[in-house]
Design a protein around this motif. Structure first.
Motif, PDB file in Angstrom:
ATOM      1  N   PHE A 114      50.324 -15.202  20.503  1.00  0.00           N
ATOM      2  CA  PHE A 114      51.234 -16.390  20.168  1.00  0.00           C
ATOM      3  C   PHE A 114      50.784 -17.399  21.248  1.00  0.00           C
ATOM      4  O   PHE A 114      50.472 -16.484  22.453  1.00  0.00           O
ATOM      5  CB  PHE A 114      52.518 -16.425  20.110  1.00  0.00           C
ATOM      6  N   GLN A 115      49.991 -19.012  21.309  1.00  0.00           N
ATOM      7  CA  GLN A 115      49.300 -19.075  22.082  1.00  0.00           C
ATOM      8  C   GLN A 115      49.943 -20.767  21.915  1.00  0.00           C
ATOM      9  O   GLN A 115      49.958 -21.116  21.294  1.00  0.00           O
ATOM     10  CB  GLN A 115      47.841 -19.481  22.486  1.00  0.00           C
ATOM     11  N   ASN A 116      50.387 -21.400  22.760  1.00  0.00           N
ATOM     12  CA  ASN A 116      51.144 -22.411  23.075  1.00  0.00           C
ATOM     13  C   ASN A 116      52.773 -22.623  21.392  1.00  0.00           C
ATOM     14  O   ASN A 116      52.260 -23.689  21.241  1.00  0.00           O
ATOM     15  CB  ASN A 116      50.234 -23.757  22.477  1.00  0.00           C
ATOM     16  N   GLY A 117      53.328 -21.818  21.296  1.00  0.00           N
ATOM     17  CA  GLY A 117      53.976 -21.471  20.931  1.00  0.00           C
ATOM     18  C   GLY A 117      53.553 -21.351  19.264  1.00  0.00           C
ATOM     19  O   GLY A 117      54.531 -21.019  18.767  1.00  0.00           O
ATOM     20  N   LYS A 118      52.462 -20.963  18.962  1.00  0.00           N
ATOM     21  CA  LYS A 118      52.014 -20.459  17.778  1.00  0.00           C
ATOM     22  C   LYS A 118      51.180 -19.693  17.587  1.00  0.00           C
ATOM     23  O   LYS A 118      50.551 -19.286  18.354  1.00  0.00           O
ATOM     24  CB  LYS A 118      50.935 -22.169  17.347  1.00  0.00           C
ATOM     25  N   GLU A 119      51.057 -18.799  16.690  1.00  0.00           N
ATOM     26  CA  GLU A 119      50.229 -18.137  16.167  1.00  0.00           C
ATOM     27  C   GLU A 119      49.257 -18.044  16.074  1.00  0.00           C
ATOM     28  O   GLU A 119      48.798 -19.388  15.221  1.00  0.00           O
ATOM     29  CB  GLU A 119      50.866 -17.717  14.553  1.00  0.00           C
ATOM     30  N   VAL A 120      48.355 -17.178  16.308  1.00  0.00           N
ATOM     31  CA  VAL A 120      46.349 -17.546  16.334  1.00  0.00           C
ATOM     32  C   VAL A 120      46.487 -16.095  15.701  1.00  0.00           C
ATOM     33  O   VAL A 120      44.862 -16.696  15.830  1.00  0.00           O
ATOM     34  CB  VAL A 120      46.352 -17.688  17.947  1.00  0.00           C
ATOM     35  N   MET A 121      46.655 -15.614  15.688  1.00  0.00           N
ATOM     36  CA  MET A 121      45.899 -13.920  15.505  1.00  0.00           C
ATOM     37  C   MET A 121      47.110 -12.873  15.765  1.00  0.00           C
ATOM     38  O   MET A 121      48.332 -12.976  15.905  1.00  0.00           O
ATOM     39  CB  MET A 121      45.216 -13.346  16.574  1.00  0.00           C
ATOM     40  N   THR A 145      44.669   0.749  18.185  1.00  0.00           N
ATOM     41  CA  THR A 145      44.377   2.006  19.105  1.00  0.00           C
ATOM     42  C   THR A 145      44.974   0.881  20.741  1.00  0.00           C
ATOM     43  O   THR A 145      44.269  -0.406  20.596  1.00  0.00           O
ATOM     44  CB  THR A 145      43.134   2.706  19.145  1.00  0.00           C
ATOM     45  N   VAL A 146      44.413   1.695  21.486  1.00  0.00           N
ATOM     46  CA  VAL A 146      44.333   0.639  23.082  1.00  0.00           C
ATOM     47  C   VAL A 146      43.608   0.422  22.876  1.00  0.00           C
ATOM     48  O   VAL A 146      43.381  -1.282  23.183  1.00  0.00           O
ATOM     49  CB  VAL A 146      44.409   2.034  24.396  1.00  0.00           C
ATOM     50  N   VAL A 147      41.929  -0.135  22.321  1.00  0.00           N
ATOM     51  CA  VAL A 147      41.038  -0.437  22.554  1.00  0.00           C
ATOM     52  C   VAL A 147      41.098  -1.795  21.916  1.00  0.00           C
ATOM     53  O   VAL A 147      40.943  -2.901  21.703  1.00  0.00           O
ATOM     54  CB  VAL A 147      39.525   0.024  22.053  1.00  0.00           C
ATOM     55  N   SER A 148      41.578  -1.140  20.200  1.00  0.00           N
ATOM     56  CA  SER A 148      41.782  -2.757  19.148  1.00  0.00           C
ATOM     57  C   SER A 148      43.102  -3.082  19.555  1.00  0.00           C
ATOM     58  O   SER A 148      43.042  -4.842  19.396  1.00  0.00           O
ATOM     59  CB  SER A 148      42.456  -2.313  17.743  1.00  0.00           C
ATOM     60  N   ILE A 149      43.445  -2.839  20.429  1.00  0.00           N
ATOM     61  CA  ILE A 149      44.550  -3.617  21.367  1.00  0.00           C
ATOM     62  C   ILE A 149      44.722  -5.012  22.180  1.00  0.00           C
ATOM     63  O   ILE A 149      44.632  -6.120  22.271  1.00  0.00           O
ATOM     64  CB  ILE A 149      46.621  -3.407  21.054  1.00  0.00           C
ATOM     65  N   LYS A 150      43.829  -4.669  23.096  1.00  0.00           N
ATOM     66  CA  LYS A 150      42.905  -5.780  24.079  1.00  0.00           C
ATOM     67  C   LYS A 150      41.876  -6.098  23.616  1.00  0.00           C
ATOM     68  O   LYS A 150      42.144  -7.250  23.765  1.00  0.00           O
ATOM     69  CB  LYS A 150      41.977  -4.175  24.825  1.00  0.00           C
ATOM     70  N   GLY A 151      41.504  -6.008  22.430  1.00  0.00           N
ATOM     71  CA  GLY A 151      40.826  -7.121  21.292  1.00  0.00           C
ATOM     72  C   GLY A 151      41.808  -8.559  20.862  1.00  0.00           C
ATOM     73  O   GLY A 151      41.709  -9.252  20.711  1.00  0.00           O
ATOM     74  N   SER A 152      42.410  -7.919  20.837  1.00  0.00           N
ATOM     75  CA  SER A 152      43.763  -8.816  20.260  1.00  0.00           C
ATOM     76  C   SER A 152      44.202 -10.061  21.000  1.00  0.00           C
ATOM     77  O   SER A 152      44.440 -11.080  20.727  1.00  0.00           O
ATOM     78  CB  SER A 152      44.793  -8.061  19.492  1.00  0.00           C
ATOM     79  N   GLY A 153      44.124  -9.741  22.627  1.00  0.00           N
ATOM     80  CA  GLY A 153      44.665 -10.302  23.328  1.00  0.00           C
ATOM     81  C   GLY A 153      43.392 -10.848  24.104  1.00  0.00           C
ATOM     82  O   GLY A 153      43.990 -11.566  25.191  1.00  0.00           O
TER      83      GLY A 153
END
Length: 241
Positions: free
Chosen positions: A210-217, A233-241
């Motif tokens: 969530f960015q600016n209160g809205k879902e972005v991914m 995985t740790v790597v894929s979660i980092k990519g989400s952020g």
């Protein structure tokens, strides 16, 4: 690759039983008098023959290829257990079909009786209800939130608990926060974000940014054919952020 949890976390029924399964063939084949009772008499009754050595060599090559991206220690350990058990099954099958069947039964018993221990280490995670999550997103839009939507009974959600907590410890700061919502108790959240919480769901767990209160991914995402396959995985979660 770092060890980010208490070492005693790995002294559990889950880890000890899977370790024994992973080394079972080597142990039985090379330790006397075990080998003389388990295996039929031959030139290699108590030692590895050429084919068995090749299977172990293939196992090592597979682990190197599968872990070239540098997974976390927990992810590496799970892959070692998984591929080692596959190799052990092939080795027992190569020696005696009856041994392969017994090994398969032992694996199933361990899966049922020795679940992975729940992560109890440090974490920088806020637990939300449906109402408190909506209030947080509306009142603090400048804060970026990475929210895990989970259920307590899902095995995949339990597997994600450790890497998600570890990442929260490393990356949480004023403008990036981590949170979780238990969909088993917050069905309104599941309905709002269109997440299936049934036993056969491929949407558990779901991570939403969530960015600016809205879902972005979100992961797993959706395609025309339905929910896309995704491995956390740790790597894929980092990519989400």
């Amino acid at each position: 690759m770092r060890l980010m949890v208490d070492p005693w976390h790995y002294v559990s029924g889950f880890h000890i039983s899977h370790l024994l399964l992973s080394i079972s063939f080597t142990l039985l084949k090379n330790v006397r008098p075990l080998c003389t009772f388990v295996f039929e008499e031959s030139d290699h009754q108590c030692s590895l023959d050429w084919n068995e050595t090749n299977i172990y060599f293939f196992l090592i090559c597979t682990l190197v290829v599968k872990n070239r991206k540098g997974p976390s220690f927990d992810e590496l350990l799970k892959k070692i257990f998984l591929f080692s058990k596959v190799a052990n099954f092939l080795l027992f099958f190569y020696s005696d079909l009856r041994l392969a069947i017994l090994f398969s039964v032992a694996c199933m018993v361990v899966v049922v009786t020795c679940p992975e221990p729940i992560y109890k280490g440090p974490q920088e995670i806020t637990y939300f209800t449906h109402d408190t999550l909506q209030e947080e997103l509306e009142t603090r839009p400048r804060t970026t939130w990475l929210i895990e939507l989970y259920t307590s009974w899902s095995a995949k959600c339990q597997e994600l608990a450790t890497p998600f907590a570890q990442i929260s410890n490393t990356y949480s700061h004023t403008h990036l926060k981590f949170g979780k919502v238990d969909l088993g108790r917050q069905q309104e959240t599941a309905k709002e974000y269109l997440i299936d919480t049934s036993a056969t769901s491929s949407q558990l767990p779901t991570i939403i940014l969530f960015q600016n209160g809205k879902e972005v991914m979100r992961k797993p995402g959706r395609t025309r054919r339905g929910v896309a396959k995704y491995s956390f995985t740790v790597v894929s979660i980092k990519g989400s952020g």
